[in-house]
Design a protein around this motif. Sequence first.
Motif, mmCIF file in Angstrom:
data_model
loop_
_atom_site.group_PDB
_atom_site.id
_atom_site.type_symbol
_atom_site.label_atom_id
_atom_site.label_comp_id
_atom_site.label_asym_id
_atom_site.label_seq_id
_atom_site.Cartn_x
_atom_site.Cartn_y
_atom_site.Cartn_z
ATOM 1 N N VAL A 357 26.780 28.104 40.177
ATOM 2 C CA VAL A 357 26.000 28.252 38.948
ATOM 3 C C VAL A 357 26.307 29.608 38.335
ATOM 4 C CG1 VAL A 357 24.128 26.802 39.830
ATOM 5 C CG2 VAL A 357 24.005 29.288 40.127
ATOM 6 N N PRO A 358 26.096 29.769 37.015
ATOM 7 C CA PRO A 358 26.173 31.111 36.453
ATOM 8 C C PRO A 358 25.050 31.957 37.043
ATOM 9 C CG PRO A 358 25.421 29.518 34.808
ATOM 10 C CD PRO A 358 25.821 28.736 36.006
ATOM 11 N N THR A 359 25.338 33.201 37.387
ATOM 12 C CA THR A 359 24.344 34.047 38.048
ATOM 13 C C THR A 359 23.080 34.197 37.214
ATOM 14 O OG1 THR A 359 26.028 35.214 39.331
ATOM 15 C CG2 THR A 359 23.946 36.365 38.971
ATOM 16 N N GLY A 360 23.199 34.100 35.898
ATOM 17 C CA GLY A 360 22.023 34.178 35.041
ATOM 18 C C GLY A 360 20.978 33.120 35.340
ATOM 19 N N PHE A 361 21.392 32.006 35.931
ATOM 20 C CA PHE A 361 20.440 30.943 36.285
ATOM 21 C C PHE A 361 19.405 31.439 37.285
ATOM 22 C CE2 PHE A 361 19.376 27.723 39.517
ATOM 23 C CZ PHE A 361 18.650 26.822 38.736
ATOM 24 N N LEU A 362 19.760 32.390 38.132
ATOM 25 C CA LEU A 362 18.870 32.827 39.207
ATOM 26 C C LEU A 362 17.583 33.435 38.688
ATOM 27 C CD1 LEU A 362 21.453 34.492 41.653
ATOM 28 C CD2 LEU A 362 20.781 32.084 41.469
ATOM 29 N N ASN A 395 39.579 31.408 35.826
ATOM 30 C CA ASN A 395 39.523 30.980 34.434
ATOM 31 C C ASN A 395 38.173 31.200 33.759
ATOM 32 O OD1 ASN A 395 38.141 29.104 35.877
ATOM 33 N ND2 ASN A 395 39.501 27.397 35.452
ATOM 34 N N THR A 396 37.304 31.990 34.348
ATOM 35 C CA THR A 396 36.052 32.321 33.683
ATOM 36 C C THR A 396 35.618 33.722 34.080
ATOM 37 O OG1 THR A 396 33.717 31.740 33.398
ATOM 38 C CG2 THR A 396 34.711 31.200 35.518
ATOM 39 N N GLY A 397 35.169 34.485 33.087
ATOM 40 C CA GLY A 397 34.641 35.815 33.358
ATOM 41 C C GLY A 397 33.165 35.790 33.675
ATOM 42 N N THR A 398 32.540 34.611 33.632
ATOM 43 C CA THR A 398 31.112 34.489 33.930
ATOM 44 C C THR A 398 30.852 34.834 35.389
ATOM 45 O OG1 THR A 398 30.955 32.704 32.296
ATOM 46 C CG2 THR A 398 29.140 32.929 33.863
ATOM 47 N N ASN A 432 45.314 38.837 33.039
ATOM 48 C CA ASN A 432 43.906 38.665 33.373
ATOM 49 C C ASN A 432 43.611 39.167 34.777
ATOM 50 O OD1 ASN A 432 43.281 37.373 30.914
ATOM 51 N ND2 ASN A 432 44.104 35.447 31.704
ATOM 52 N N GLN A 433 42.508 39.900 34.911
ATOM 53 C CA GLN A 433 42.110 40.395 36.224
ATOM 54 C C GLN A 433 41.342 39.320 36.989
ATOM 55 O OE1 GLN A 433 39.969 44.129 36.219
ATOM 56 N NE2 GLN A 433 41.820 45.190 36.801
ATOM 57 N N ARG A 434 41.570 39.312 38.273
ATOM 58 C CA ARG A 434 40.839 38.401 39.144
ATOM 59 C C ARG A 434 40.477 39.148 40.415
ATOM 60 N NH1 ARG A 434 43.317 32.736 41.502
ATOM 61 N NH2 ARG A 434 41.790 32.414 43.161
ATOM 62 N N THR A 435 39.322 38.830 40.971
ATOM 63 C CA THR A 435 38.860 39.492 42.183
ATOM 64 C C THR A 435 39.249 38.669 43.402
ATOM 65 O OG1 THR A 435 36.982 40.430 40.983
ATOM 66 C CG2 THR A 435 36.857 40.423 43.379
ATOM 67 N N TYR A 436 39.833 39.332 44.381
ATOM 68 C CA TYR A 436 40.280 38.665 45.611
ATOM 69 C C TYR A 436 39.481 39.215 46.786
ATOM 70 C CZ TYR A 436 44.287 37.015 42.900
ATOM 71 O OH TYR A 436 45.073 36.418 41.966
#
Length: 540
Positions: A357-362, A395-398, A432-436
């Motif tokens: 879920v998007p973290t904003g849902f919390l 594919n999402t910065g959310t 694009n940056q991605r976290t690993y």
Amino acid sequence: MIDGLRSVCASAGLANDSSEYKIITEAFLYKFLNDKFLHELRKLDAFADVSNLEQAYADVDEAERELLLLELADGTAYLRPEYLISHLFNRKDTQGFADTFDNALKGIADDNLDVFSVQTGQGQPIRLFNGVSRFIVEEGKRDNFCAQLVTKLAAFSFERAFAQKYDFFAAVFEYLIDNYNKDSGTYGEYFTPHSIAAIIARILVPDGVRDVTVYDPAAGTGTLVLAAAHRIGEGNCTIYTQDRSQKANEFMRLNLILNNLVHSLPHVVHDDTLENPRHLSPNGTSIRQFDYIVSNPPFKADFSDTRDKLAGSAYRKRFWAGVPNITSKPEKMEIYLMFLQHIVASMKPNGHAAMVVPTGFLTAKGKIPLAIRTRMVDEGMLRGVVSMPSNIFANTGTNVSIIFLDASKKHDRALLMDASKLGEKRKADGKNQRTYLSYEEIERIVDAFNAAEEQDDFSVLASYDDIAAKKYSLSAGQYFEVKIDYVDLTPEEFDAKLSEHTASLQEMFAEGERLQQSILDQLGTLRFNDKGSAEEASHE
């Protein structure tokens, strides 16, 4: 081999064309089925010692061939001798080869229709292959194009790969479809990194699970259900999926075949899950319920065409928390809230679920998200939440979080984990940056969650009463204990420390006054110079 197929498409002017993924996936899957068939054929006593397997197979008469094929392992495609890659390779320079190549693909699809097809919502089979030469507009170039494809296929062998398991084929699959999962805004096209899928599976599924169902209502390419199936054991579960994206379902079928889950192909359905859920109970009057549900649904999408229908009485039991309204930007409608309700309704009474879920849902205060969180807590099924680092998905910065539900027992507290500070940011595709996450970080998340272990500023066990008191917020940061470090001092040590700090403060105040006076003196000098210059100019 994948790069070779892409280079053939690029040479034909099809790089990044909508048809490219169809050509490459059909050719790749054809090669895999061809090599798997020969691999299984060689295990049979009749072909154990032959030096030329393809020729020996071609020499067997049709009646004997049918008997031999009954001995092949389940999930092995049947290929006639004239459909083998070696046979086509020897004819690649003949006129009309494009038709020969396409006919082989279509023939394999027809011969294996009952095993390797997935379904439309109305139950019609979707063929395994449809041929590839039609994508070349100039008919005179089709023979050469197909000859180049079969040359690339013939130069490679999957033989050594068949001893490999899920982790190997998951990496191959991710590389294969990497270029075709960048349109993240469309329904069902989200791609879940293999590392995240593995975390979800290791937390969701306990050891020793057997004979269970695994479901994803927005399956995309199948990364999540495949990881769960691997954790359970491919022979111990049956996968059920639905997605309205045709491309996603084609990739899903390929993923299942690669990972020895052919028996689940009849349960892959191409249709809109929200409007037309196709996996129903035996009596067909309600949706089917599952042992394990995993999903990374689309977060926002336009479903304004069906919104009013979904808000009607026929859907009220499934969408019990409500249906988002149509906004001025329908593409921003929070469709994930619909999938969350569908997932809860699709859980068996003792089922388990994990959803992204998007973290904003919390912490969202809206009526629908609040009602969903309230039900998760009040019904005692919320096992915990993991908030992931930003850009963990390519594919999402959310910012995303993973919610884990467990209805097999009544919980009275949940483990809330903030893993947002973990990971290393790197460029994923040159821009694009991605976290690993490192191996150690993945282990930390899984071990701490499964042990329900509290760690400072990382994980906390929050009671359901506390969660309810905080308006059902599932954000870990709101439950972390603020700790103050105390140091024992004697009265003499305290007086010495106080004197030291007082002297330091007095020195800083004195320095501040000196700086202030210096600034005022410089400002006065500037004003005098400006006035003198003005008087001198007036006199002249």
